[in-house]
Enzyme design. Sequence first.
Site, PDB file in Angstrom:
ATOM      1  N   HIS A 197     -19.714  20.161 -43.670  1.00  0.00           N
ATOM      2  CA  HIS A 197     -18.690  21.417 -44.005  1.00  0.00           C
ATOM      3  C   HIS A 197     -17.881  21.349 -42.553  1.00  0.00           C
ATOM      4  CE1 HIS A 197     -20.693  23.585 -40.493  1.00  0.00           C
ATOM      5  NE2 HIS A 197     -21.930  22.875 -40.880  1.00  0.00           N
ATOM      6  N   CYS A 198     -16.552  21.948 -42.389  1.00  0.00           N
ATOM      7  CA  CYS A 198     -15.940  22.310 -41.445  1.00  0.00           C
ATOM      8  C   CYS A 198     -15.831  23.745 -41.103  1.00  0.00           C
ATOM      9  CB  CYS A 198     -14.440  21.816 -41.759  1.00  0.00           C
ATOM     10  SG  CYS A 198     -13.537  22.680 -42.969  1.00  0.00           S
ATOM     11  N   ALA A 199     -14.831  24.333 -40.513  1.00  0.00           N
ATOM     12  CA  ALA A 199     -14.962  25.945 -40.081  1.00  0.00           C
ATOM     13  C   ALA A 199     -14.927  26.747 -41.210  1.00  0.00           C
ATOM     14  CB  ALA A 199     -13.405  26.228 -39.511  1.00  0.00           C
TER      15      ALA A 199
ATOM     16  N   ARG B 216     -14.813  25.363 -45.067  1.00  0.00           N
ATOM     17  CA  ARG B 216     -15.308  24.700 -46.257  1.00  0.00           C
ATOM     18  C   ARG B 216     -16.361  23.859 -46.210  1.00  0.00           C
ATOM     19  NH1 ARG B 216      -9.303  22.331 -47.492  1.00  0.00           N
ATOM     20  NH2 ARG B 216      -7.951  23.496 -46.204  1.00  0.00           N
TER      21      ARG B 216
END
Length: 452
Positions: free
Chosen positions: A396-398, A400
């Site tokens: 995951h990122c910030a 998503r």
Amino acid sequence: MLSFLQKLGKSFMLPIAVLPAVGIILALGREDVFNIPFVYQAGTAVFDHLPLIFAIGIAIGISKDSNGAAGLSGAISYLMLDAATKTIDKTNNMAVFGGIIAGLIAGYTYNRFKDTKLPEYLGFFSGRRLVPILTAIITIILAGIFGVVWPPIQSCINSFGEWMLGLGGIGAGIFGLFNRLLIPLGLHHVLNNIFWFQFGEYNGVTGDLARFFAKDPTAGTYMTGFFPIMMFGLPAACLAMVVTAKPSKRKATAGMMIGFALTAFITGITEPIEFAFMFLSPLLYAVHAVLTGLSLFIVNWLGIRSGFSFSAGAIDYVLSYGIAEKPLLLLLVGICYAAVYFIVFYVLIKALNLKTPGREDDDVDEVLDENTVQDVNENIMLKGLGGKENLQTIDHCATRLRLTVKDTALVDEALLKKAGAKGVVKSGGQSVQVIIGPNVEFAAEELRAAVK
């Protein structure tokens, strides 16, 4: 290549996540706030060592299991790369780009050799302990190459940066336009890092973001124009989507959109809003991208200058107020942008009969009650992704989930949206991105637990 850039963009999130806290520390220590020199210098120290932080963060982000050995290797790689290239040519300054290179070296070395077994008499150095050693060897070789080839590369980057800065508002507008257009692919982080952490130099720090907090009077060009969009424009778009919702669904739509709008206004996180209309109407999203570029141009033309440590929300607006130029005028621009966004979204949603939230023909996009979120993540979302057998990697990122699946055809977008996803992007090959929002880390952990 696209998959690599998306993974690189995701890996930026760990070092960037440090900046909001550092920005608060820096702001509290400033002369115009509490004037506490040791607090201010503590915050400045992080910005002075951004390349090292990026090297550690990217190495951990690239590694398959986010192990600390990768981060240690990233730090070793950057320190060696920086010292070696400057020894070859004193003018070398790879800055954050050097940290990115070091992080990539360490991350991929870790993935390749973390399970390597050596002969018994060298057994102590097997596995993860081998990674820093091999990273150091690889870095020395590459440092010799970069020490020679980097000066002309640096010259080209500096020339391009000076050219973009010379364009003033036009250059800022172009950046703002492409910043939004790259969001569907998740590549905006790559573009952002070039402008915010690489372009321009002031007292030894590089990039628009770091230079702004170092009080460079020319910094803020590539940040200021996002405040009217994130604090005013997109929240007004939420209001337009509520007003245009079907009467029977307006209350539920308002509950969801108010949360999105407050998140955007306070923190500057806007992806949940953007994915509510991004794929329903590419035209509407294109208009949003153009308006973003126009905002960066307008504030530059008006001589407004501000910045942020994380994103263009109210928190960063307040923290940057003391060193910003014409911050009150920035609010006036924001109010005007709120009116523009509301009118544009209202008219286009009505004219094109867009199925924005609250205007759907069925209930596939309904978000389940918050009390069932954990069950959703373990059951409906997993089913929407094609089941345990279809999932290969979970990251995951910030905002998503970044997933690798065996077969994208098994991914059911309707089910994922029913589970609470704000959007789904099949970005080529086996990559799938599921937009969750600020709580994505918890969703990722629950999904990992479900597939064990």
